[in-house]
Write an enzyme that holds these catalytic residues in place. Sequence first.
Site, PDB file in Angstrom:
ATOM      1  N   GLY A   8      -0.699   2.449  23.473  1.00  7.27           N
ATOM      2  CA  GLY A   8       0.114   1.460  22.275  1.00  7.27           C
ATOM      3  C   GLY A   8       1.292   2.796  22.104  1.00  7.27           C
ATOM      4  O   GLY A   8       2.231   3.026  21.285  1.00  7.27           O
ATOM      5  N   GLY A  11       5.428   1.461  20.889  1.00  7.72           N
ATOM      6  CA  GLY A  11       5.662   0.684  19.284  1.00  7.72           C
ATOM      7  C   GLY A  11       6.087   2.122  18.444  1.00  7.72           C
ATOM      8  O   GLY A  11       6.082   2.943  19.429  1.00  7.72           O
ATOM      9  N   GLN A  12       5.985   1.443  17.753  1.00  7.74           N
ATOM     10  CA  GLN A  12       7.352   2.727  16.410  1.00  7.74           C
ATOM     11  C   GLN A  12       6.705   4.029  16.627  1.00  7.74           C
ATOM     12  O   GLN A  12       7.467   4.920  17.054  1.00  7.74           O
ATOM     13  CB  GLN A  12       6.814   1.882  15.176  1.00  7.74           C
ATOM     14  CG  GLN A  12       7.690   2.070  13.912  1.00  7.74           C
ATOM     15  CD  GLN A  12       7.383   1.955  12.614  1.00  7.74           C
ATOM     16  OE1 GLN A  12       6.862   1.554  12.353  1.00  7.74           O
ATOM     17  NE2 GLN A  12       8.426   2.582  11.484  1.00  7.74           N
ATOM     18  N   ASN A  53      -4.812  -2.816  28.679  1.00  3.48           N
ATOM     19  CA  ASN A  53      -5.224  -3.590  27.552  1.00  3.48           C
ATOM     20  C   ASN A  53      -6.452  -3.385  26.907  1.00  3.48           C
ATOM     21  O   ASN A  53      -7.642  -3.834  27.870  1.00  3.48           O
ATOM     22  CB  ASN A  53      -5.566  -5.849  28.313  1.00  3.48           C
ATOM     23  CG  ASN A  53      -5.960  -6.082  27.410  1.00  3.48           C
ATOM     24  OD1 ASN A  53      -6.276  -5.893  26.211  1.00  3.48           O
ATOM     25  ND2 ASN A  53      -6.536  -7.665  28.282  1.00  3.48           N
ATOM     26  N   TYR A 143      -5.571  -7.808   9.619  1.00  7.27           N
ATOM     27  CA  TYR A 143      -5.178  -6.406  10.169  1.00  7.27           C
ATOM     28  C   TYR A 143      -6.561  -5.313   9.587  1.00  7.27           C
ATOM     29  O   TYR A 143      -6.862  -4.690  10.096  1.00  7.27           O
ATOM     30  CB  TYR A 143      -3.785  -6.509   9.875  1.00  7.27           C
ATOM     31  CG  TYR A 143      -3.061  -5.104   9.776  1.00  7.27           C
ATOM     32  CD1 TYR A 143      -3.412  -4.320  11.160  1.00  7.27           C
ATOM     33  CD2 TYR A 143      -2.929  -3.651   8.995  1.00  7.27           C
ATOM     34  CE1 TYR A 143      -3.382  -3.086  10.997  1.00  7.27           C
ATOM     35  CE2 TYR A 143      -2.096  -2.974   9.272  1.00  7.27           C
ATOM     36  CZ  TYR A 143      -2.787  -2.323  10.267  1.00  7.27           C
ATOM     37  OH  TYR A 143      -1.851  -0.928  10.382  1.00  7.27           O
TER      38      TYR A 143
HETATM   39  N1  SER Z   1       3.103  -0.822   8.199  1.00  2.96           N
HETATM   40  C1  SER Z   1       1.930  -1.362   8.875  1.00  2.96           C
HETATM   41  C2  SER Z   1       2.159  -3.129   8.432  1.00  2.96           C
HETATM   42  O1  SER Z   1       3.441  -3.573   7.366  1.00  2.96           O
HETATM   43  C3  SER Z   1       1.498  -1.479   7.765  1.00  2.96           C
HETATM   44  O2  SER Z   1      -0.039  -0.403   8.000  1.00  2.96           O
HETATM   45  O3  SER Z   1       2.077  -4.273   8.656  1.00  2.96           O
END
Ligand code: SER
Length: 335
Positions: A8, A11-12, A53, A143
């Site tokens: 990742g 990613g941020q 992946n 999630y």
């Molecule tokens: N920043 C994440 C989200 O908003 C939370 O872990 O999904």
Amino acid sequence: MKRILVTGAAGQIGSELVPILREIYGNENVVAAGHNTRLPADLMESGPYTTVNVADYFELDREIKWNDIGRIYHLSSILSAKGEQNPELAYAVNIGGLKNVLDVAKGNDIEQVLIPSSIAAFGPETPKENTPNDTVQKPRTMYGISKVFQELLGQYYFEKYDLDVRGVRFPGIISWKTEPTAGTTDYAVAIFYEAIRNGHYTSYLKAGTRLPMMYMPDAVKALIDLGRADSDRLKHRTDFNVAAFSFTPSELADIIRERLPEFTIDYRIDPIRQAIADSWPRSLNDSAAREEWGWKPDWDLEMMADDMLEKLSKKLAGRKVAKPQVYSPISRKGV
Ligand code: SER
């Protein structure tokens, strides 16, 4: 030393963690791994990188062996809002991918696996204020379910296979380098972009929706410090609450308006993200992290707002803007 793999990495969090790990451990020792998204140029220029992946066990196993990996920061994940649009993908990446990472780590004598969890691991029945580390969870998003699974499976692999898995539960993370777009807390980043570009932001969360948040330098510090913590002192392993500050969209708008007086906000509520936010804590109790590995944030809300506006103004300078705003930092109140 064996090398560190960061999944990742585009990613941020990954895009900011990799440069710091390279500074600490040497550029050649930190392998940035992306998938589907192009890695930021600075990561490709400053050290090794690859594509992996995590949902593919054999690909992951091959990369770990080829790159002589000894430690993993597993950051790739489908966040809350995107996960509700595509629960199957969230399941494959967050649950299937996590299981692969732990199995590959177990099979390759990996010395440590660090994996962020989230406030999304909590749910509507969780106490909302000063949420304890150990409490009711029962999340309602894919999630969040994957994050509870991750916390529990990480603990299981530690107890059963002696694999050193560690993790923090992050609040929303605010940062200027890589804009997050798949989560529920992302408004707290988008508002800064729009404040600078247009002087106006339309919030998809209600004015009074309070959520815990943290500035990126503290998030990176939390991951690095937890990794270095003395294992014998840890009573928790994979599920440490870490906190910095909490605010609502309207409070954040006020803080921005103190610095950009013309800034305005209005609200057009996205029912999906609003429901997700309403199911999460408003503030976190992080005393377990403080006691067990000395966690303490460095950044408060006002400092974060000053730094975000300064860094983002520089980043966006010269790009096309509808109505440019000029930002000049004001001194912090009380300082
Ligand atoms: N920043 C994440 C989200 O908003 C939370 O872990 O999904």
